[in-house]
Design a protein around this motif. Structure first.
Motif, PDB file in Angstrom:
ATOM      1  N   GLU A  85       0.837  -1.207   0.000  1.00 26.70           N
ATOM      2  CA  GLU A  85       0.000   0.000   0.000  1.00 26.70           C
ATOM      3  C   GLU A  85       0.871   1.256   0.000  1.00 26.70           C
ATOM      4  O   GLU A  85       0.540   2.256  -0.655  1.00 26.70           O
ATOM      5  N   ARG A  88       2.277   1.832  -3.551  1.00 20.78           N
ATOM      6  CA  ARG A  88       1.252   2.385  -4.442  1.00 20.78           C
ATOM      7  C   ARG A  88       0.944   3.846  -4.109  1.00 20.78           C
ATOM      8  O   ARG A  88       0.638   4.644  -4.997  1.00 20.78           O
ATOM      9  N   ARG A  92       2.477   7.243  -8.209  1.00 17.13           N
ATOM     10  CA  ARG A  92       1.185   7.164  -8.897  1.00 17.13           C
ATOM     11  C   ARG A  92       1.305   7.675 -10.320  1.00 17.13           C
ATOM     12  O   ARG A  92       2.238   8.412 -10.667  1.00 17.13           O
ATOM     13  N   PHE A 124       7.347  -0.872  -7.734  1.00 18.61           N
ATOM     14  CA  PHE A 124       6.049  -0.529  -8.306  1.00 18.61           C
ATOM     15  C   PHE A 124       5.763  -1.391  -9.533  1.00 18.61           C
ATOM     16  O   PHE A 124       4.642  -1.887  -9.713  1.00 18.61           O
ATOM     17  N   CYS A 128       2.573  -3.758  -9.585  1.00 21.34           N
ATOM     18  CA  CYS A 128       1.390  -3.221 -10.260  1.00 21.34           C
ATOM     19  C   CYS A 128       1.202  -3.671 -11.702  1.00 21.34           C
ATOM     20  O   CYS A 128       0.107  -3.509 -12.254  1.00 21.34           O
ATOM     21  N   SER A 130       0.740  -6.425 -14.696  1.00 15.08           N
ATOM     22  CA  SER A 130       0.292  -7.804 -14.882  1.00 15.08           C
ATOM     23  C   SER A 130       1.370  -8.652 -15.552  1.00 15.08           C
ATOM     24  O   SER A 130       1.424  -9.865 -15.385  1.00 15.08           O
TER      25      SER A 130
END
Length: 301
Positions: A85, A88, A92, A124, A128, A130
């Protein structure tokens, strides 16, 4: 002694962010005010990169860089134990483009310079995206240090691969698309580098990125990490497409396109780059091979 040092670093990672930045303030004073860490290198790099700026303006950039540099140190220590968390929250930006490429099963090479916090960027990416995340790095000579950074960079499942092994790694069969993450704005071997003008200076660039992209037909993206104004330790990512057809662009054009973007990013936020690095320690050779240049017709600068 090393065990004590890394045990201390791990304890520092549990400091609050407020206290971590207090530590950064102290380190900034010790490294630059007292120790004068690479101040000559930093000043020469800035002076040559921004000949149009006054000494007063350059001193302001240098001062901001000093604090940015020590912030990177404490942030990196913090990210050794930071939660998903937190990662993230601290970085951003719109990365929906990655989802689109993943849906099309497109393999990617994801370039960045030494802007923002690249350790945060690596975390990150693996957290984040895939895609299967492959982070290219250069192993440290000190085994204890190398292990500490290895554990940091693989926290969220990234595959860490030495640069010398990347071709072998990409030959392995995979069940899903992959993204190769690397920074390539260090100082390369001048005899094999691509040479161009960057920040008003003759600059050599690693050519391995183009070789990888062409051999495996990888879409090439570039990510910039700018610092969020007035929010210490926060960053924003902007992703640009360099090319989706690497085999069709001219020799070294991928690298040249990347450098133009990076150059403008540095101009826009000048303290946010690794000015303490001896980026221009090598001189341009008098005679360059054809593969080390863009032809005059191709190079419009």
């Amino acid at each position: 002694m090393q065990k004590v040092l890394f045990a201390l670093l791990n304890q520092v990672s549990f400091l609050s962010w407020k206290n971590a930045f207090r530590l950064s303030d102290f380190l900034c004073f010790v490294l630059f005010k007292v120790g004068g860490y690479r101040k000559k290198v930093i000043w020469e790099n800035l002076k040559n990169s921004f000949p149009e700026k006054s000494d007063a303006e350059l001193k302001c950039i240098a001062k901001d860089f000093y604090l940015h540099f020590t912030d990177l140190i404490v942030e990196t220590i913090k990210f050794r134990t930071a939660s998903p968390e937190c990662v993230r929250e601290r970085l951003r930006g719109d990365i929906s483009i990655m989802d689109g490429f993943y849906a099309k099963k497109t393999n990617i090479i994801y370039l960045m310079g030494h802007r923002g916090n690249w350790e945060l960027a690596n975390l990150f990416s693996s957290l984040c995206f895939s895609h299967e995340c492959i982070v290219v790095y250069r192993p440290l000579q000190n085994q204890a240090s190398d292990r500490w950074f290895y554990d940091l960079r693989t926290r969220f499942g990234a595959i860490l691969v030495p640069m010398d092994n990347i071709f072998k790694e990409l030959q392995k069969p995979r069940e899903k698309p992959y993204v190769v993450v690397l920074a390539n704005d260090q100082s390369p071997n001048p005899k094999t580098a691509f040479w161009t003008k960057f920040l008003h200076q003759d600059t050599g660039v690693f050519r391995g990125v183009e070789t990888i992209a062409r051999r495996y037909n990888l879409t090439v993206l570039y990510a910039d990490f700018c610092k969020v104004a007035n929010k210490r330790g926060y960053y924003h990512v902007d992703v640009s497409v360099i090319t989706e057809t690497p085999k069709e662009v001219k020799n070294n054009e991928i690298l040249d396109r990347q450098l133009r973007i990076l150059e403008q990013n540095i101009i826009n936020q000048p303290h946010n780059w690794l000015w303490s690095h001896r980026r221009w320690k090598h001189k341009r050779p008098e005679c360059l091979k054809p593969e080390q240049t863009l032809s005059s017709a191709e190079q419009k600068r």
